[in-house]
Scaffold this active site. Structure first.
Site, PDB file in Angstrom:
ATOM      1  N   ASP A  39       0.866  -1.179   0.000  1.00 39.56           N
ATOM      2  CA  ASP A  39       0.000   0.000   0.000  1.00 39.56           C
ATOM      3  C   ASP A  39       0.907   1.235   0.000  1.00 39.56           C
ATOM      4  O   ASP A  39       2.106   1.131   0.297  1.00 39.56           O
ATOM      5  CB  ASP A  39      -0.918   0.024   1.228  1.00 39.56           C
ATOM      6  CG  ASP A  39      -2.211   0.792   0.969  1.00 39.56           C
ATOM      7  OD1 ASP A  39      -2.146   2.036   0.917  1.00 39.56           O
ATOM      8  OD2 ASP A  39      -3.266   0.162   0.812  1.00 39.56           O
ATOM      9  N   ASN A  91      -5.670  -5.512  -5.757  1.00 38.24           N
ATOM     10  CA  ASN A  91      -6.844  -4.833  -5.222  1.00 38.24           C
ATOM     11  C   ASN A  91      -6.751  -3.307  -5.276  1.00 38.24           C
ATOM     12  O   ASN A  91      -7.769  -2.634  -5.406  1.00 38.24           O
ATOM     13  CB  ASN A  91      -7.056  -5.263  -3.761  1.00 38.24           C
ATOM     14  CG  ASN A  91      -8.015  -4.354  -3.028  1.00 38.24           C
ATOM     15  OD1 ASN A  91      -9.216  -4.354  -3.293  1.00 38.24           O
ATOM     16  ND2 ASN A  91      -7.479  -3.545  -2.124  1.00 38.24           N
ATOM     17  N   TYR A 156     -12.507   5.793 -14.270  1.00 38.03           N
ATOM     18  CA  TYR A 156     -12.644   4.588 -13.453  1.00 38.03           C
ATOM     19  C   TYR A 156     -13.295   3.469 -14.252  1.00 38.03           C
ATOM     20  O   TYR A 156     -12.819   2.321 -14.248  1.00 38.03           O
ATOM     21  CB  TYR A 156     -13.463   4.921 -12.212  1.00 38.03           C
ATOM     22  CG  TYR A 156     -13.575   3.789 -11.222  1.00 38.03           C
ATOM     23  CD1 TYR A 156     -12.519   3.482 -10.372  1.00 38.03           C
ATOM     24  CD2 TYR A 156     -14.742   3.032 -11.125  1.00 38.03           C
ATOM     25  CE1 TYR A 156     -12.626   2.449  -9.452  1.00 38.03           C
ATOM     26  CE2 TYR A 156     -14.860   2.002 -10.208  1.00 38.03           C
ATOM     27  CZ  TYR A 156     -13.795   1.713  -9.380  1.00 38.03           C
ATOM     28  OH  TYR A 156     -13.891   0.683  -8.473  1.00 38.03           O
ATOM     29  N   LYS A 160     -11.500  -0.142 -15.181  1.00 38.83           N
ATOM     30  CA  LYS A 160     -12.016  -1.415 -14.688  1.00 38.83           C
ATOM     31  C   LYS A 160     -12.480  -2.330 -15.826  1.00 38.83           C
ATOM     32  O   LYS A 160     -12.383  -3.554 -15.722  1.00 38.83           O
ATOM     33  CB  LYS A 160     -13.145  -1.167 -13.685  1.00 38.83           C
ATOM     34  CG  LYS A 160     -12.667  -0.536 -12.384  1.00 38.83           C
ATOM     35  CD  LYS A 160     -11.655  -1.409 -11.656  1.00 38.83           C
ATOM     36  CE  LYS A 160     -11.286  -0.850 -10.305  1.00 38.83           C
ATOM     37  NZ  LYS A 160     -10.343  -1.726  -9.548  1.00 38.83           N
ATOM     38  N   THR A 191     -16.739   1.091   2.084  1.00 39.42           N
ATOM     39  CA  THR A 191     -15.320   1.191   2.391  1.00 39.42           C
ATOM     40  C   THR A 191     -14.948   2.629   2.731  1.00 39.42           C
ATOM     41  O   THR A 191     -15.741   3.562   2.507  1.00 39.42           O
ATOM     42  CB  THR A 191     -14.470   0.747   1.187  1.00 39.42           C
ATOM     43  OG1 THR A 191     -14.721   1.667   0.105  1.00 39.42           O
ATOM     44  CG2 THR A 191     -14.809  -0.674   0.760  1.00 39.42           C
TER      45      THR A 191
END
Length: 255
Positions: A39, A91, A156, A160, A191
């Site tokens: 990360d 991820n 985005y 994806k 999230t």
């Protein structure tokens, strides 16, 4: 063989500091895995390592800017050493609330570099090593935006959709060599990233209700629910699933 001296499988999880990545790392720590967590949030990543070690998983971390393609390779070379990564969970991701007209070139490039190019680099780095070791499993975290268009998410959605295409192509090229690669396709998941979107919204309550309503049961998913799906795809029980878009969206893309 994963970390030298360990009999557990070693899985790399990117974006592991919070959200789906953190939930996935915790789930895998309880199912016989050692972890390499990645990360760009150094402080939160350190806490992730502590939590995973408390669950009994040998865990190392790499603080890494996934928008730096060349830096990914050098950082992984340094971090992995003599270890062998058996499984990979791509991820990490970014996104901007923008239309075509309002998306800047810098925002477009950053979104594509983190959400798609970094995934390409990670797969390109690990797939040959997995093939040489007899096989491996990869899960790419895509999105309902892989399948349907979302308002105010042009970069985005493009990134994806690319994740879905890359996943299928890698499967086509390497399934016969022991590689299982799938893309998990979550709907809207509650999230910290969603929390930030809501904080920036003109009417957070109305925006949240809209996000909830896209799932046909009126509820967002949880990171833990998606983590269960990822764990299944990595497990022996998921052997017959390859090159798929594994949808977990409470009906978001069904209508």
């Amino acid at each position: 063989m994963s970390y030298p001296g360990s009999s557990k499988k070693l899985v790399l999880v990117s974006g592991a500091a919070n959200g789906i990545g953190f939930a996935t790392a915790k789930k895998l720590a309880t199912t016989g895995h050692d972890l390499l967590v990645v990360d760009n949030d150094h402080e939160q990543l350190s806490k992730t390592v502590e939590d995973l070690r408390a669950l009994g998983a040998e865990t190392q971390s790499v603080a890494l800017d996934l928008s730096d393609s060349e830096g990914i390779i050098s950082a992984l070379d340094k971090a992995i050493g003599n270890a062998h990564v058996d499984q990979l969970v791509n991820n990490a991701g970014v996104g901007f609330a923008r239309t075509l007209e309002t998306t800047s070139l810098a925002e477009w490039n950053l979104t594509l570099s983190v959400n798609l190019t970094a995934l390409f680099v990670m797969c390109k780095y690990f797939v040959p090593k997995m093939v040489a070791a007899g096989g491996g499993e990869i899960v790419n975290v895509a999105s309902a935006a892989s399948i349907v268009g979302l308002k105010n998410r042009v970069a985005y959605c493009a990134s994806k959709a690319g994740v879905a295409g890359l996943t299928r192509a890698v499967c086509a090229d390497h399934a016969a060599e022991g590689i299982r690669i799938n893309a998990i396709v979550p709907g809207t998941v509650d999230t910290p990233w969603i929390a930030r979107i809501l904080d920036d919204a003109p009417d957070p309550s109305a925006t949240r209700k809209m996000m909830e309503s896209r799932q046909l049961d009126g509820q967002m998913g949880t990171p833990e629910e998606v983590a269960h799906g990822i764990a299944f795809l990595l497990s022996p029980e998921g052997r017959f699933v390859n090159g798929s878009l594994f949808v977990m969206d409470a009906g978001f893309t069904a209508v």
